[in-house]
Each structure stands twice: as C-alpha cells, then as structure tokens.
Design a protein around this motif. Sequence first.
Motif, PDB file in Angstrom:
ATOM      1  N   GLY A 192      -5.594  16.595  -3.754  1.00 30.66           N
ATOM      2  CA  GLY A 192      -6.691  15.303  -3.442  1.00 30.66           C
ATOM      3  C   GLY A 192      -5.174  14.547  -2.561  1.00 30.66           C
ATOM      4  O   GLY A 192      -3.905  14.325  -2.178  1.00 30.66           O
ATOM      5  N   ASP A 193      -5.694  13.379  -2.155  1.00 31.01           N
ATOM      6  CA  ASP A 193      -4.536  12.009  -1.655  1.00 31.01           C
ATOM      7  C   ASP A 193      -4.871  11.105  -2.258  1.00 31.01           C
ATOM      8  O   ASP A 193      -6.614  10.973  -3.205  1.00 31.01           O
ATOM      9  CB  ASP A 193      -5.221  11.378   0.076  1.00 31.01           C
ATOM     10  N   ALA A 194      -3.726   9.872  -3.146  1.00 31.40           N
ATOM     11  CA  ALA A 194      -4.746   8.667  -3.907  1.00 31.40           C
ATOM     12  C   ALA A 194      -3.413   7.336  -2.934  1.00 31.40           C
ATOM     13  O   ALA A 194      -2.625   7.438  -2.134  1.00 31.40           O
ATOM     14  CB  ALA A 194      -3.604   9.207  -5.028  1.00 31.40           C
ATOM     15  N   THR A 195      -4.123   6.673  -2.932  1.00 32.34           N
ATOM     16  CA  THR A 195      -3.738   5.195  -2.118  1.00 32.34           C
ATOM     17  C   THR A 195      -4.200   4.130  -2.748  1.00 32.34           C
ATOM     18  O   THR A 195      -4.886   4.232  -4.182  1.00 32.34           O
ATOM     19  CB  THR A 195      -4.636   5.157  -0.986  1.00 32.34           C
ATOM     20  N   ILE A 196      -2.420   3.617  -3.219  1.00 35.36           N
ATOM     21  CA  ILE A 196      -2.224   2.507  -4.106  1.00 35.36           C
ATOM     22  C   ILE A 196      -2.093   1.640  -3.806  1.00 35.36           C
ATOM     23  O   ILE A 196      -1.401   1.273  -2.610  1.00 35.36           O
ATOM     24  CB  ILE A 196      -0.834   2.578  -5.671  1.00 35.36           C
ATOM     25  N   THR A 197      -2.875   0.273  -3.799  1.00 32.47           N
ATOM     26  CA  THR A 197      -2.804  -0.614  -3.433  1.00 32.47           C
ATOM     27  C   THR A 197      -2.943  -1.743  -4.513  1.00 32.47           C
ATOM     28  O   THR A 197      -3.269  -1.657  -5.480  1.00 32.47           O
ATOM     29  CB  THR A 197      -4.047  -1.320  -2.571  1.00 32.47           C
ATOM     30  N   LEU A 198      -1.435  -2.760  -3.704  1.00 29.67           N
ATOM     31  CA  LEU A 198      -1.273  -4.440  -4.986  1.00 29.67           C
ATOM     32  C   LEU A 198      -2.133  -5.452  -3.772  1.00 29.67           C
ATOM     33  O   LEU A 198      -1.473  -5.503  -2.887  1.00 29.67           O
ATOM     34  CB  LEU A 198      -0.263  -4.064  -5.397  1.00 29.67           C
ATOM     35  N   LYS A 199      -2.771  -6.310  -4.556  1.00 31.65           N
ATOM     36  CA  LYS A 199      -2.922  -6.948  -3.433  1.00 31.65           C
ATOM     37  C   LYS A 199      -3.087  -8.512  -4.432  1.00 31.65           C
ATOM     38  O   LYS A 199      -3.929  -7.972  -5.599  1.00 31.65           O
ATOM     39  CB  LYS A 199      -3.715  -7.195  -2.405  1.00 31.65           C
ATOM     40  N   SER A 200      -3.031 -10.076  -4.171  1.00 36.42           N
ATOM     41  CA  SER A 200      -3.686 -10.815  -4.640  1.00 36.42           C
ATOM     42  C   SER A 200      -4.734 -11.358  -4.949  1.00 36.42           C
ATOM     43  O   SER A 200      -5.595 -11.014  -3.345  1.00 36.42           O
ATOM     44  CB  SER A 200      -2.612 -12.306  -4.281  1.00 36.42           C
ATOM     45  N   VAL A 201      -5.537 -12.042  -5.448  1.00 38.21           N
ATOM     46  CA  VAL A 201      -7.272 -12.077  -5.955  1.00 38.21           C
ATOM     47  C   VAL A 201      -7.285 -13.483  -5.848  1.00 38.21           C
ATOM     48  O   VAL A 201      -7.887 -13.738  -6.108  1.00 38.21           O
ATOM     49  CB  VAL A 201      -7.537 -10.777  -6.475  1.00 38.21           C
ATOM     50  N   THR A 245       0.853  -0.806   0.398  1.00 38.40           N
ATOM     51  CA  THR A 245       0.031  -0.170   0.056  1.00 38.40           C
ATOM     52  C   THR A 245       0.624   0.718  -0.155  1.00 38.40           C
ATOM     53  O   THR A 245       2.083   1.537   0.807  1.00 38.40           O
ATOM     54  CB  THR A 245      -0.767  -0.062   0.957  1.00 38.40           C
ATOM     55  N   ALA A 246       0.465   1.739  -0.959  1.00 40.51           N
ATOM     56  CA  ALA A 246       1.557   3.170  -0.974  1.00 40.51           C
ATOM     57  C   ALA A 246       0.500   4.312  -0.604  1.00 40.51           C
ATOM     58  O   ALA A 246      -0.206   4.693  -2.472  1.00 40.51           O
ATOM     59  CB  ALA A 246       2.102   3.137  -1.897  1.00 40.51           C
ATOM     60  N   THR A 247       0.903   6.004  -0.036  1.00 43.17           N
ATOM     61  CA  THR A 247       0.100   6.999  -0.705  1.00 43.17           C
ATOM     62  C   THR A 247       0.554   8.407  -1.379  1.00 43.17           C
ATOM     63  O   THR A 247       1.868   8.008  -0.690  1.00 43.17           O
ATOM     64  CB  THR A 247      -1.014   6.782   1.440  1.00 43.17           C
ATOM     65  N   TYR A 248      -0.161   8.968  -1.541  1.00 43.50           N
ATOM     66  CA  TYR A 248       0.512   9.859  -2.471  1.00 43.50           C
ATOM     67  C   TYR A 248       0.078  11.004  -2.244  1.00 43.50           C
ATOM     68  O   TYR A 248      -1.632  11.351  -2.132  1.00 43.50           O
ATOM     69  CB  TYR A 248       0.134   9.670  -3.593  1.00 43.50           C
ATOM     70  N   ARG A 249       0.338  12.204  -2.008  1.00 40.70           N
ATOM     71  CA  ARG A 249      -0.163  13.822  -1.913  1.00 40.70           C
ATOM     72  C   ARG A 249      -0.434  13.952  -3.426  1.00 40.70           C
ATOM     73  O   ARG A 249       0.674  13.777  -4.495  1.00 40.70           O
ATOM     74  CB  ARG A 249       0.119  14.588  -1.416  1.00 40.70           C
ATOM     75  N   LEU A 298       5.448  10.641  -3.180  1.00 44.08           N
ATOM     76  CA  LEU A 298       4.707   9.706  -2.192  1.00 44.08           C
ATOM     77  C   LEU A 298       4.713   9.862  -0.972  1.00 44.08           C
ATOM     78  O   LEU A 298       5.625  10.926  -0.103  1.00 44.08           O
ATOM     79  CB  LEU A 298       6.367   8.752  -2.320  1.00 44.08           C
ATOM     80  N   VAL A 299       3.642   9.602   0.272  1.00 43.42           N
ATOM     81  CA  VAL A 299       3.823   9.690   1.435  1.00 43.42           C
ATOM     82  C   VAL A 299       4.071   8.748   2.587  1.00 43.42           C
ATOM     83  O   VAL A 299       4.939   9.121   3.586  1.00 43.42           O
ATOM     84  CB  VAL A 299       2.345  10.415   1.814  1.00 43.42           C
ATOM     85  N   SER A 300       3.860   7.553   2.025  1.00 47.32           N
ATOM     86  CA  SER A 300       4.381   6.585   2.545  1.00 47.32           C
ATOM     87  C   SER A 300       4.006   5.339   1.640  1.00 47.32           C
ATOM     88  O   SER A 300       2.986   5.070   0.800  1.00 47.32           O
ATOM     89  CB  SER A 300       3.021   6.814   4.311  1.00 47.32           C
TER      90      SER A 300
END
Length: 233
Positions: free
Chosen positions: A44-53, A31-35, A227-229
């Motif tokens: 705004g704020d953006a959250t990018i997530t990668l996960k297996s489905v 999970t990566a968060t951006y401003r 990138l924020v975190s």
Amino acid sequence: MKTTPLLRAGLALALALPVAAFAANVPQSFTATYRVLQGGKPLGDATITLKSVGGGQYEYSNQTKGTGGLAAAMGANVSEISRFAWSGMVPSAISYHYQLDSSFKSKTRDVTIQGNTVQVQDTKKSYSYAAVPNMVERNTLPLALGVALAAGRQQVTFPVAVKQAVENQSFEVSGKEKVTVPAGSFDAQRVDRADQAATFSAWYVPTKYPVPVKLAPKDGGDLTLELVSFKGN
C-alpha cells in the motif's frame, strides 16, 4: 496496517503554554509519503501529515491505502488521526482515532484524555486508566523519536498510551547504517526498542527529517514503510 491519535481541552490548554518557546525546535507542518511493503512485496501507500489546528494543538494523521496483494483485494484502508500539543519537545497526546475499513471487517479505536483519565473505546469494548504527564501514543511515537534524535538524544523513554495501560517504552540508537529507499540513499541512525526484543526498528536522518526514512514495526506482520517524499509546508 497499523494504528494511532489522542486528547482534550483543559489539559491541551496547559500543554500549549510552552509552545512558543520551543516553536523553533519542533516541526510545525509537513507531508511525508511512504510505500508500504509486506514481506518485501508492495502492500500500500501511506501519507503522513502534520498541521496546526489552532489553540496550540496539532493534528498528525496517517492515511494508508491498500494497493497490492490481499490489502487491495479487500479494499483495506486505515486512518489514524492524532491530536496533540507540544509540551517542550514532546508531542503530548490529546486524542487518537483509528479506523480500519475493508470488505472483510471494520475496526475502530478512540483514545481520549479527560482530566487525569485515559478513556479508550476499542470497537465494542471500553477501558480507562490513569493518565501521566507527557504521554504519547502509537501514531505519534515515531515523530517523538525523530524530534529527540534531532536534539542529540541517543536513548529515550516515553510513556505511551496503549489499549489498557500506559507503557514506558525505551529506545536507543544502535548504530549507523546505509539505507536506500525511494527518497534516496542515506547514512541513517538505526533506532531499536530497548526494553523488548525486536519489536521495533526505525532508521532516521534527523538532520533532514523528523520522521523515519524507514520503519519496521516487528509486531505488524512483517511490514516495512519506506520514505518516498517529504515536503515541509
């Protein structure tokens, strides 16, 4: 904000076969968060997530919420959700869904690969064109670049599924630059679009992150993501 996600069963099964051999070389979840800035001002704020489905498929999502300026006033939110399977070290597209919601307008785009055909539904318009192996799409392109850089690539070309065709988009490392973002200060590799003038710039630290620490898509209205975190799950 911006767009991106894509694909389906038979092709996904074929693409899933080499995953085990390359599992150690590609990211599995994070999970990566951006401003998000526009013209240097908070947008705004953006959250990018990668996960297996499961079944060798992965979901890569980008959720952006307007928190400043006109985006906040309009209540603008953008959702981009991609499905892909790792084919070697390429996130080969399976499907992509884009949705913009605001008080002013709504917009959707769906891209699906069915056999050898890419089907696109862009709000009320439909398109189809021939698929090619190992396509990526707009949402997963920054991830594909990050994985290529981590493997030591300095130049790379990807077939990218866009609205009405597959574009071969080329990128190259243009140098190293000091970058300071909320996540810290980094000696980053700058990557630029090589086949068109000034349409994309991104700064990566591939030894630490599979996604950019800073991204400036020049076709996005003077937008910048910082990138924020970052958290590997």
